[in-house]
Design a protein around this motif. Structure first.
Motif, short mmCIF file in Angstrom:
data_model
loop_
_atom_site.label_atom_id
_atom_site.label_comp_id
_atom_site.label_asym_id
_atom_site.label_seq_id
_atom_site.Cartn_x
_atom_site.Cartn_y
_atom_site.Cartn_z
N ARG A 266 31.58 42.72 45.50
CA ARG A 266 32.39 43.29 46.57
C ARG A 266 33.86 42.89 46.34
NH1 ARG A 266 27.35 42.70 48.80
NH2 ARG A 266 26.69 44.53 50.03
N PRO A 267 34.79 43.67 46.88
CA PRO A 267 36.20 43.52 46.48
C PRO A 267 36.79 42.14 46.76
CG PRO A 267 36.00 44.95 48.40
CD PRO A 267 34.62 44.77 47.85
N GLU A 268 36.33 41.46 47.81
CA GLU A 268 36.97 40.19 48.16
C GLU A 268 36.73 39.08 47.15
OE1 GLU A 268 33.19 40.41 50.77
OE2 GLU A 268 34.80 41.77 50.11
N VAL A 269 35.80 39.28 46.20
CA VAL A 269 35.59 38.24 45.20
C VAL A 269 36.47 38.46 43.97
CG1 VAL A 269 33.21 37.95 45.98
CG2 VAL A 269 33.68 39.39 43.98
N LEU A 270 37.15 39.61 43.89
CA LEU A 270 38.00 39.90 42.74
C LEU A 270 39.39 39.30 42.93
CD1 LEU A 270 35.69 41.93 42.18
CD2 LEU A 270 37.46 43.49 41.30
N SER A 271 39.94 38.78 41.85
CA SER A 271 41.31 38.28 41.87
C SER A 271 42.28 39.41 41.59
CB SER A 271 41.49 37.18 40.82
OG SER A 271 41.35 37.73 39.52
N LEU A 272 43.55 39.13 41.79
CA LEU A 272 44.58 40.10 41.44
C LEU A 272 44.50 40.44 39.96
CD1 LEU A 272 47.15 41.72 42.04
CD2 LEU A 272 48.46 39.60 41.81
N GLU A 273 44.26 39.43 39.13
CA GLU A 273 44.17 39.66 37.68
C GLU A 273 42.95 40.53 37.34
OE1 GLU A 273 44.63 36.74 39.18
OE2 GLU A 273 46.76 36.51 38.67
N ASP A 274 41.87 40.40 38.10
CA ASP A 274 40.69 41.26 37.88
C ASP A 274 41.05 42.73 38.09
OD1 ASP A 274 38.92 39.18 37.29
OD2 ASP A 274 38.40 38.88 39.40
N PHE A 275 41.78 43.02 39.17
CA PHE A 275 42.15 44.41 39.44
C PHE A 275 43.12 44.94 38.38
CE2 PHE A 275 40.58 43.73 43.84
CZ PHE A 275 39.84 44.90 43.96
N ILE A 276 44.00 44.08 37.90
CA ILE A 276 44.92 44.51 36.84
C ILE A 276 44.14 44.83 35.57
CG2 ILE A 276 46.81 43.77 35.35
CD1 ILE A 276 47.86 42.11 37.72
N ARG A 277 43.21 43.96 35.22
CA ARG A 277 42.40 44.20 34.02
C ARG A 277 41.56 45.47 34.17
NH1 ARG A 277 40.12 39.77 34.18
NH2 ARG A 277 38.01 40.31 34.84
N LEU A 278 41.05 45.69 35.38
CA LEU A 278 40.26 46.89 35.62
C LEU A 278 41.12 48.15 35.46
CD1 LEU A 278 37.66 48.28 36.49
CD2 LEU A 278 38.32 47.89 38.88
N ALA A 279 42.34 48.12 35.99
CA ALA A 279 43.23 49.28 35.85
C ALA A 279 43.52 49.57 34.39
CB ALA A 279 44.53 49.03 36.62
N ARG A 280 43.75 48.55 33.60
CA ARG A 280 44.01 48.76 32.17
C ARG A 280 42.79 49.32 31.47
NH1 ARG A 280 46.93 42.83 31.70
NH2 ARG A 280 49.01 43.50 32.40
N THR A 281 41.61 48.84 31.85
CA THR A 281 40.37 49.34 31.24
C THR A 281 40.14 50.80 31.59
OG1 THR A 281 39.40 47.12 31.34
CG2 THR A 281 37.88 48.98 31.10
N ILE A 282 40.33 51.16 32.85
CA ILE A 282 40.12 52.54 33.28
C ILE A 282 41.15 53.46 32.63
CG2 ILE A 282 40.07 54.08 35.27
CD1 ILE A 282 37.72 52.07 34.99
N ASP A 283 42.37 52.98 32.51
CA ASP A 283 43.41 53.79 31.85
C ASP A 283 43.04 54.09 30.40
OD1 ASP A 283 46.18 54.94 31.80
OD2 ASP A 283 46.47 53.36 30.32
N ARG A 284 42.55 53.08 29.70
CA ARG A 284 42.13 53.31 28.31
C ARG A 284 40.96 54.28 28.25
NH1 ARG A 284 43.36 47.65 27.83
NH2 ARG A 284 41.16 47.13 28.25
N ALA A 285 40.04 54.17 29.21
CA ALA A 285 38.90 55.08 29.24
C ALA A 285 39.34 56.52 29.47
CB ALA A 285 37.92 54.65 30.33
N CYS A 286 40.30 56.71 30.35
CA CYS A 286 40.83 58.07 30.60
C CYS A 286 41.44 58.65 29.33
CB CYS A 286 41.87 58.04 31.71
SG CYS A 286 41.20 57.68 33.34
N LYS A 287 42.18 57.83 28.60
CA LYS A 287 42.82 58.32 27.38
C LYS A 287 41.76 58.65 26.31
CE LYS A 287 47.12 55.82 28.20
NZ LYS A 287 47.95 54.65 27.88
N ARG A 288 40.69 57.88 26.26
CA ARG A 288 39.61 58.19 25.31
C ARG A 288 38.97 59.52 25.64
NH1 ARG A 288 37.91 52.92 26.27
NH2 ARG A 288 36.06 53.69 27.38
N LEU A 289 38.77 59.76 26.94
CA LEU A 289 38.12 61.02 27.36
C LEU A 289 39.02 62.22 27.05
CD1 LEU A 289 36.56 59.96 30.76
CD2 LEU A 289 35.34 60.45 28.64
#
Length: 291
Positions: A266-289
């Motif tokens: 659930r979102p409250e267990v994620l740190s700010l750095e977790d959300f930043i890492r997730l955004a970078r991962t999703i961005d790379r996935a979009c570019k791959r697609l």
């Protein structure tokens, strides 16, 4: 500094009835005010933008430090009182108007042409705290740090980290752009009239660059907002429409795991750095697609 009786006399003279709607609460405790300024460590020659000076209780103390002060007051009656009380001081420039409608560059020009950081002090209506801080963040190239009195619950939320019930989307929205430090609690009795909520004095050290790359900010913002919009839901269920509604559950599970985040968290267990890492991962996935 103005006492409660002094504040009442001036309010009566200028026919001002403190407005709850405008959040008008005036400092009347010299010891509390001095304590706040010790945290600020203002010195001679510092450039301080004061938002909501009211009758000038804090303004007097700012000027005593030798700082140069540009004070922005929305209520023209209070601005008139401040002008008559302190307007002759060579280090004070008074602007009458709503800070939220001011141009930051024009405000800063009131200090003169010499370069240097502008620091912000504000005892502002709590109903405008959010919009005011948003504006300061947008104009952060003009400001270095911000000292504000805010409602205690807001301060706790902005400073919250992972794992606490106080954590919200706004926590990370602020922390992405500023370091948040809660400095001092203020009892209702230091103000006239007494507010119905507890207050906190905090410092925001504005970052010259946000922790998230500019090109990723829209995606990161959407991830954070959607996650906390349904905070009882697991991330895998909350995020499926970001960035594309057609992303399947299995794609999301794969990308969350790729970002080293538990899809069932659930979102409250994620740190700010977790959300930043997730955004970078999703961005790379979009570019791959796309490729």
């Amino acid at each position: 500094m103005l006492t409660q009786s002094g504040v009442k006399q001036l309010l009566s003279r200028y026919r001002v009835r403190p407005s709850r709607r405008m959040g008008q609460n005036f400092f009347i405790d010299a010891n509390a005010a001095q304590a706040l300024l010790r945290y600020c460590r203002y010195a001679e020659g510092d450039r301080v933008l004061e938002i909501g000076p009211g009758l000038g209780s804090i303004t007097e103390l700012l000027l005593e430090t030798g700082a140069r002060v540009v004070a922005v007051e929305k209520d023209y009656r209070l601005a008139k009182a401040l002008e008559e009380r302190l307007g002759a001081h060579p280090n004070l420039h008074l602007v009458t108007g709503d800070f939220l409608r001011q141009d930051a560059q024009a405000l800063v020009r009131n200090f003169g042409e010499e370069p240097g950081p502008v620091r912000v002090f504000g005892n502002v209506p709590y109903c405008v705290t959010g919009p005011l801080v948003d504006q300061l963040i947008r104009d952060r190239c003009h400001y270095s740090e911000v000292h504000l009195t805010v409602q205690k619950e807001v301060a706790v939320r902005w400073a919250a980290g992972p794992g606490g019930k106080e954590l919200a989307a706004s926590s990370y929205m602020i922390q992405c752009f500023a370091e948040v430090e809660v400095l001092h609690r203020l009892s209702p009795g230091v103000f006239y009239p007494k507010p119905e909520v507890e207050s906190v004095f905090l410092r925001l050290k504005l970052r010259t660059q946000p922790l998230v790359e500019n090109e990723l900010l829209p995606l990161w913002t959407e991830l954070v907002r959607r996650s906390f919009a349904q905070r009882r839901k697991k991330l895998l269920s909350s995020l499926q429409a970001v960035p594309e509604p057609q992303w399947t559950r299995s794609v999301w599970q794969e990308e969350l795991e790729r970002a080293q985040i538990d899809p069932n968290a659930r979102p409250e267990v994620l740190s700010l750095e977790d959300f930043i890492r997730l955004a970078r991962t999703i961005d790379r996935a979009c570019k791959r697609l796309i490729l």
